[in-house]
Motif scaffolding. Structure first.
Motif, PDB file in Angstrom:
ATOM      1  N   GLN A  49      -8.592   0.136   3.056  1.00 21.01           N
ATOM      2  CA  GLN A  49      -8.832   1.546   3.065  1.00 21.01           C
ATOM      3  C   GLN A  49      -7.456   2.650   2.829  1.00 21.01           C
ATOM      4  OE1 GLN A  49     -11.953   2.076   3.753  1.00 21.01           O
ATOM      5  NE2 GLN A  49     -12.606   0.129   3.960  1.00 21.01           N
ATOM      6  N   LEU A  50      -7.977   3.907   2.603  1.00 20.99           N
ATOM      7  CA  LEU A  50      -7.002   4.953   2.139  1.00 20.99           C
ATOM      8  C   LEU A  50      -6.640   5.740   3.475  1.00 20.99           C
ATOM      9  CD1 LEU A  50      -5.249   6.024  -0.078  1.00 20.99           C
ATOM     10  CD2 LEU A  50      -7.175   7.751  -0.467  1.00 20.99           C
ATOM     11  N   ARG A  51      -5.709   5.265   4.085  1.00 14.66           N
ATOM     12  CA  ARG A  51      -5.183   6.171   5.302  1.00 14.66           C
ATOM     13  C   ARG A  51      -4.811   7.721   5.180  1.00 14.66           C
ATOM     14  NH1 ARG A  51      -0.731   5.445   7.645  1.00 14.66           N
ATOM     15  NH2 ARG A  51      -1.301   5.337   9.793  1.00 14.66           N
ATOM     16  N   ASN A  52      -4.105   7.954   3.845  1.00 14.77           N
ATOM     17  CA  ASN A  52      -3.762   9.135   3.599  1.00 14.77           C
ATOM     18  C   ASN A  52      -3.217   9.358   2.066  1.00 14.77           C
ATOM     19  OD1 ASN A  52      -2.998  12.048   3.830  1.00 14.77           O
ATOM     20  ND2 ASN A  52      -1.315  11.466   5.263  1.00 14.77           N
ATOM     21  N   ALA A  53      -3.372  10.616   1.536  1.00 15.85           N
ATOM     22  CA  ALA A  53      -2.725  10.685   0.197  1.00 15.85           C
ATOM     23  C   ALA A  53      -2.479  12.212  -0.201  1.00 15.85           C
ATOM     24  CB  ALA A  53      -4.081  10.352  -0.828  1.00 15.85           C
ATOM     25  N   PHE A  54      -1.399  12.250  -0.825  1.00 16.27           N
ATOM     26  CA  PHE A  54      -0.629  13.567  -0.956  1.00 16.27           C
ATOM     27  C   PHE A  54       0.094  13.574  -2.365  1.00 16.27           C
ATOM     28  CE2 PHE A  54       1.520  11.438   2.135  1.00 16.27           C
ATOM     29  CZ  PHE A  54       2.743  11.673   1.510  1.00 16.27           C
ATOM     30  N   LEU A  55       0.204  14.655  -2.799  1.00 16.40           N
ATOM     31  CA  LEU A  55       1.043  15.074  -4.138  1.00 16.40           C
ATOM     32  C   LEU A  55       2.417  15.593  -3.805  1.00 16.40           C
ATOM     33  CD1 LEU A  55      -1.692  16.301  -6.636  1.00 16.40           C
ATOM     34  CD2 LEU A  55      -0.954  14.162  -6.537  1.00 16.40           C
ATOM     35  N   ALA A  96      -8.907  20.276  -3.993  1.00 16.41           N
ATOM     36  CA  ALA A  96      -7.625  20.217  -3.847  1.00 16.41           C
ATOM     37  C   ALA A  96      -7.015  18.961  -4.296  1.00 16.41           C
ATOM     38  CB  ALA A  96      -6.951  20.385  -2.415  1.00 16.41           C
ATOM     39  N   GLY A  97      -5.627  18.729  -4.468  1.00 14.69           N
ATOM     40  CA  GLY A  97      -5.114  17.227  -4.893  1.00 14.69           C
ATOM     41  C   GLY A  97      -5.335  16.257  -4.057  1.00 14.69           C
ATOM     42  N   ALA A  98      -5.031  16.430  -2.753  1.00 17.75           N
ATOM     43  CA  ALA A  98      -5.199  15.327  -1.903  1.00 17.75           C
ATOM     44  C   ALA A  98      -6.839  14.857  -1.927  1.00 17.75           C
ATOM     45  CB  ALA A  98      -4.843  15.868  -0.460  1.00 17.75           C
ATOM     46  N   ALA A  99      -7.676  15.955  -1.829  1.00 17.42           N
ATOM     47  CA  ALA A  99      -9.137  15.479  -1.963  1.00 17.42           C
ATOM     48  C   ALA A  99      -9.313  14.652  -3.136  1.00 17.42           C
ATOM     49  CB  ALA A  99      -9.867  16.805  -1.835  1.00 17.42           C
ATOM     50  N   PHE A 100      -8.738  15.006  -4.187  1.00 18.63           N
ATOM     51  CA  PHE A 100      -8.932  14.492  -5.627  1.00 18.63           C
ATOM     52  C   PHE A 100      -8.535  12.833  -5.677  1.00 18.63           C
ATOM     53  CE2 PHE A 100      -8.019  14.321 -10.304  1.00 18.63           C
ATOM     54  CZ  PHE A 100      -9.454  13.826 -10.818  1.00 18.63           C
ATOM     55  N   LEU A 101      -7.359  12.541  -4.895  1.00 17.74           N
ATOM     56  CA  LEU A 101      -6.917  11.303  -4.529  1.00 17.74           C
ATOM     57  C   LEU A 101      -7.795  10.526  -3.689  1.00 17.74           C
ATOM     58  CD1 LEU A 101      -3.070  11.938  -4.287  1.00 17.74           C
ATOM     59  CD2 LEU A 101      -4.089  11.045  -5.941  1.00 17.74           C
ATOM     60  N   LEU A 153       2.240   3.245  -0.089  1.00 16.23           N
ATOM     61  CA  LEU A 153       2.744   2.937   1.117  1.00 16.23           C
ATOM     62  C   LEU A 153       1.694   1.908   1.847  1.00 16.23           C
ATOM     63  CD1 LEU A 153       3.818   6.076   2.473  1.00 16.23           C
ATOM     64  CD2 LEU A 153       5.078   4.568   1.314  1.00 16.23           C
ATOM     65  N   VAL A 154       1.906   1.119   2.754  1.00 16.97           N
ATOM     66  CA  VAL A 154       1.168  -0.066   3.260  1.00 16.97           C
ATOM     67  C   VAL A 154       1.231   0.319   5.038  1.00 16.97           C
ATOM     68  CG1 VAL A 154       0.570  -2.398   3.945  1.00 16.97           C
ATOM     69  CG2 VAL A 154       1.500  -1.823   1.584  1.00 16.97           C
ATOM     70  N   ASN A 155       0.108   0.834   5.448  1.00 16.79           N
ATOM     71  CA  ASN A 155      -0.068   1.170   7.134  1.00 16.79           C
ATOM     72  C   ASN A 155       0.797   1.965   7.505  1.00 16.79           C
ATOM     73  OD1 ASN A 155      -2.113  -0.860   7.251  1.00 16.79           O
ATOM     74  ND2 ASN A 155      -0.769  -2.284   7.461  1.00 16.79           N
ATOM     75  N   GLY A 156       1.071   3.239   6.559  1.00 17.41           N
ATOM     76  CA  GLY A 156       2.160   4.206   6.786  1.00 17.41           C
ATOM     77  C   GLY A 156       3.544   4.120   6.822  1.00 17.41           C
ATOM     78  N   GLU A 157       4.021   2.832   6.152  1.00 14.37           N
ATOM     79  CA  GLU A 157       5.396   2.457   6.147  1.00 14.37           C
ATOM     80  C   GLU A 157       5.553   2.087   4.194  1.00 14.37           C
ATOM     81  OE1 GLU A 157       7.570   2.940   8.173  1.00 14.37           O
ATOM     82  OE2 GLU A 157       6.281   3.508  10.061  1.00 14.37           O
ATOM     83  N   PRO A 158       6.966   2.296   3.970  1.00 12.03           N
ATOM     84  CA  PRO A 158       7.164   1.321   2.872  1.00 12.03           C
ATOM     85  C   PRO A 158       7.073  -0.058   3.145  1.00 12.03           C
ATOM     86  CG  PRO A 158       9.029   3.294   3.552  1.00 12.03           C
ATOM     87  CD  PRO A 158       7.879   3.149   4.536  1.00 12.03           C
ATOM     88  N   LEU A 188      -0.016   7.211  -2.260  1.00 15.13           N
ATOM     89  CA  LEU A 188      -1.262   6.551  -1.558  1.00 15.13           C
ATOM     90  C   LEU A 188      -0.949   5.642  -0.136  1.00 15.13           C
ATOM     91  CD1 LEU A 188      -2.985   5.286  -4.808  1.00 15.13           C
ATOM     92  CD2 LEU A 188      -3.435   7.476  -3.713  1.00 15.13           C
ATOM     93  N   ASP A 189      -1.302   6.041   0.714  1.00 17.93           N
ATOM     94  CA  ASP A 189      -1.038   5.448   1.983  1.00 17.93           C
ATOM     95  C   ASP A 189      -2.135   4.490   2.279  1.00 17.93           C
ATOM     96  OD1 ASP A 189      -0.152   4.274   4.331  1.00 17.93           O
ATOM     97  OD2 ASP A 189      -0.299   6.122   5.482  1.00 17.93           O
ATOM     98  N   LEU A 190      -2.100   3.160   1.997  1.00 17.40           N
ATOM     99  CA  LEU A 190      -3.210   2.208   2.378  1.00 17.40           C
ATOM    100  C   LEU A 190      -3.092   1.439   3.458  1.00 17.40           C
ATOM    101  CD1 LEU A 190      -2.924   0.238  -1.186  1.00 17.40           C
ATOM    102  CD2 LEU A 190      -4.135   2.450  -0.785  1.00 17.40           C
ATOM    103  N   ALA A 191      -4.369   1.230   4.192  1.00 16.99           N
ATOM    104  CA  ALA A 191      -4.497   0.580   5.374  1.00 16.99           C
ATOM    105  C   ALA A 191      -4.893  -0.764   5.086  1.00 16.99           C
ATOM    106  CB  ALA A 191      -5.702   1.203   6.260  1.00 16.99           C
ATOM    107  N   VAL A 192      -4.091  -1.851   5.074  1.00 13.59           N
ATOM    108  CA  VAL A 192      -4.387  -3.205   4.592  1.00 13.59           C
ATOM    109  C   VAL A 192      -4.435  -4.121   5.866  1.00 13.59           C
ATOM    110  CG1 VAL A 192      -3.618  -4.950   3.211  1.00 13.59           C
ATOM    111  CG2 VAL A 192      -3.123  -2.681   2.380  1.00 13.59           C
ATOM    112  N   ASP A 193      -5.862  -4.805   5.946  1.00 16.50           N
ATOM    113  CA  ASP A 193      -5.729  -5.614   7.005  1.00 16.50           C
ATOM    114  C   ASP A 193      -4.923  -6.766   7.003  1.00 16.50           C
ATOM    115  OD1 ASP A 193      -7.331  -8.516   8.022  1.00 16.50           O
ATOM    116  OD2 ASP A 193      -8.319  -6.668   8.967  1.00 16.50           O
TER     117      ASP A 193
END
Length: 247
Positions: free
Chosen positions: A121-127, A91-96, A174-179, A135-140
């Motif tokens: 890290q990648l928190r979430n991804a979807f089309l 699926a698309g999310a799995a591809f991302l 996105l960064v940590n779930g937020e714009p 791409l929702d990135l988890a950034v320290d």
């Protein structure tokens, strides 16, 4: 049944028959069920050889695809493509997620370096249906980036996604779930990004890596230096203004 009730019933039946005739003749648009959205813009890779034990039936080879990843060079100025064969996602999310994971593994080609920090890290991804990948990135919070490093991170993600994912023209980060305005104060993330072609190695300029057994050649004193002159980087102010990346 009274005459009035009979007349009403006949009128209702006539209206139903008329509606059916209009639908059959194309008077109303037909609503077709939308199938799964295509998400692969890549070519199938050759199936790896499968060796089975004598007398045993070989298992079918797993379907693979060939993707193109983008990694910066040692100078951190240009991105260079690297092809790699990976299992075909479902699926698309799995591809991302697969693309992000392969970028995290780093390059296999000499002279290139990984673009993504270990603490990202990648928190979430979807089309999205309108041709946008998210791409929702988890950034320290302790990560800090220079302007060139931040541009390499963003461009590596954006260009890799747009190169491989079909029917996608923009990437929203996105960064940590937020714009977020930026990752570290340099690249504008307030709107979806297009392909960042300005930092990709021009076609035909690829320099092949030397064979492992090739001895190093020392230039003669009269030969001109082979390393191009690099202009000094401008000093980055403590709180720089985010810049917009234009394709």
């Amino acid at each position: 049944m009274s005459r009035r009730a009979a007349a009403i019933l006949l009128a209702v039946l006539a209206a139903a028959v008329g509606a059916l005739l209009l639908v059959n003749r194309g008077g109303f648009p037909r609503f077709a069920r939308r199938g799964p959205r295509p998400f692969l813009r890549v070519s199938p890779a050759p199936a790896p050889p499968v060796t089975a034990a004598p007398g045993a039936t070989p298992a079918p080879a797993a379907e693979t695809i060939r993707i193109t990843l983008f990694f910066p060079d040692q100078a951190g100025i240009l991105l260079h493509p690297e092809e790699r064969d990976v299992p075909k996602p479902a699926a698309g999310a799995a591809f991302l997620r697969l693309l992000f994971g392969e970028l995290q593994k780093g390059p296999r080609r000499e002279g290139l370096m990984g673009a993504l920090p270990d603490k990202m890290q990648l928190r979430n991804a979807f089309l999205l249906p309108e041709g946008q990948a998210v791409l929702d990135l988890a950034v320290d919070s302790g990560l800090a980036f220079g302007s060139d490093e931040e541009l390499s991170i963003v461009a590596s993600l954006v260009d890799t996604v747009l190169q491989n994912v079909a029917e996608t023209s923009r990437v929203r980060i996105l960064v940590n779930g937020e714009p977020a305005e930026t990752l570290g104060g340099h690249v504008d993330l307030t709107r979806p990004l297009l392909y960042i072609r300005s930092v990709v190695e021009p076609p035909g300029s690829e320099t092949p890596a030397p064979p492992p057994d090739t001895p190093a050649v020392t230039p003669s004193p009269t030969a001109p230096p082979s390393t191009p002159t690099v202009s000094p980087k401008p000093t980055i102010p403590p709180r720089p203004t985010p810049r917009t990346v234009r394709p």
